[in-house]
Design an enzyme around this catalytic site. Structure first.
Site, mmCIF file in Angstrom:
data_model
loop_
_atom_site.group_PDB
_atom_site.id
_atom_site.type_symbol
_atom_site.label_atom_id
_atom_site.label_comp_id
_atom_site.label_asym_id
_atom_site.label_seq_id
_atom_site.Cartn_x
_atom_site.Cartn_y
_atom_site.Cartn_z
ATOM 1 N N SER A 144 -74.596 -60.093 -47.384
ATOM 2 C CA SER A 144 -75.695 -60.323 -48.323
ATOM 3 C C SER A 144 -75.183 -61.203 -49.454
ATOM 4 C CB SER A 144 -76.200 -58.993 -48.897
ATOM 5 O OG SER A 144 -77.061 -59.215 -50.007
ATOM 6 N N TYR A 158 -74.290 -51.153 -53.647
ATOM 7 C CA TYR A 158 -74.684 -51.965 -52.504
ATOM 8 C C TYR A 158 -73.864 -53.258 -52.460
ATOM 9 C CZ TYR A 158 -77.514 -55.001 -49.526
ATOM 10 O OH TYR A 158 -77.932 -55.867 -48.542
#
Length: 249
Positions: A144, A158
């Site tokens: 990501s 995250y």
């Protein structure tokens, strides 16, 4: 038409929807036999498998909880047994959990599960798969843009899991280079999926930071993965390909 991945065997984790489903379908279009995993929604998984089979390749889905190391080992071994070997491993399955470090009400159990699914399961899957991967195989991790940038609050945990994939990708490229197995990372930006739709208040704020002014499509991530899986990427390893419309520029 010559298909770049004809008769290759691909395993895509989290392949029942969104980015994972798009990747599975694109690899099948290039001639690969495809196995996918899913944790819920068997109907969606079977719909993907049904579509893949129309492309004239083999396909099968496997139910697995990525937070259970035993299940991760088992589905990799099942795929290898079913198809004979694994040429392409796409580590796509992952979860997102928000929680600020100074929030006393943060769900610590969920944050721990985030680490297990996004990092530990990937490492276990790769270790289990490598003995079944022939010379010239491909490992493609889905990270990501949050692995290199934290654009909003409550996303540190995250982001840390996606940063870990950068280190693993580069390290595994070193480890597996002598076996001619390439390892690369695709970092999606904001992609229009069921979990992160383009038509929300949050997405409107995020699009203001994207030079191209829109969310990406799952198929645009699949295109990058397909390139890395193809013979054209035979000299690409330990690399990061960011597909984010310029979000991290």
């Amino acid at each position: 038409m010559n298909k770049a991945l004809k008769n290759k065997v691909a395993l895509v984790t989290g392949g029942s929807r969104g980015i994972g489903a798009a990747i599975a379908k694109r690899l099948a279009e290039e001639g690969a036999h495809v196995a996918i995993t899913y944790s819920a929604s068997p109907e969606k998984a079977e719909a993907v498998i049904k579509e893949i089979k129309t492309k004239g390749v083999q396909a099968q889905s496997f139910k697995a909880d990525q937070s259970d190391p035993k299940q991760v080992e088992d589905f990799v071994k099942q795929v290898a047994k079913q198809f004979g070997h694994i040429d392409i491993l796409v580590n796509n399955a992952g979860v997102f959990v928000a929680g600020a470090i100074d929030d006393p009400s943060a769900d610590l159990q969920a944050l721990n599960r985030l680490q297990v699914i996004n990092v530990q399961a990937v490492a276990i899957g790769v270790r289990t798969a490598v003995p079944f991967m022939p010379n010239g195989s491909r490992i493609i991790n889905i990270g990501s843009v949050y692995g290199e940038r934290v654009p909003n609050t409550a996303a540190a945990d995250y982001s840390a899991t996606k940063s870990a994939l950068i280190g693993y990708t580069k390290g595994w490229a070193r480890d597996l280079g002598p076996k001619n197995i390439t390892v690369n990372l695709v970092q999606p930006g904001h992609i229009d999926t069921d979990m992160n739709p383009e038509n929300t208040e949050f997405s409107e704020r995020m699009k203001l930071q994207v030079p191209l002014g829109r969310y990406g499509k799952p198929e645009e991530i699949a295109a990058a993965v397909c390139f890395l899986a193809s013979p054209d990427a035979s000299y690409v390893t330990g690399s990061i390909i960011t597909v984010d419309g310029g979000f991290n520029a």
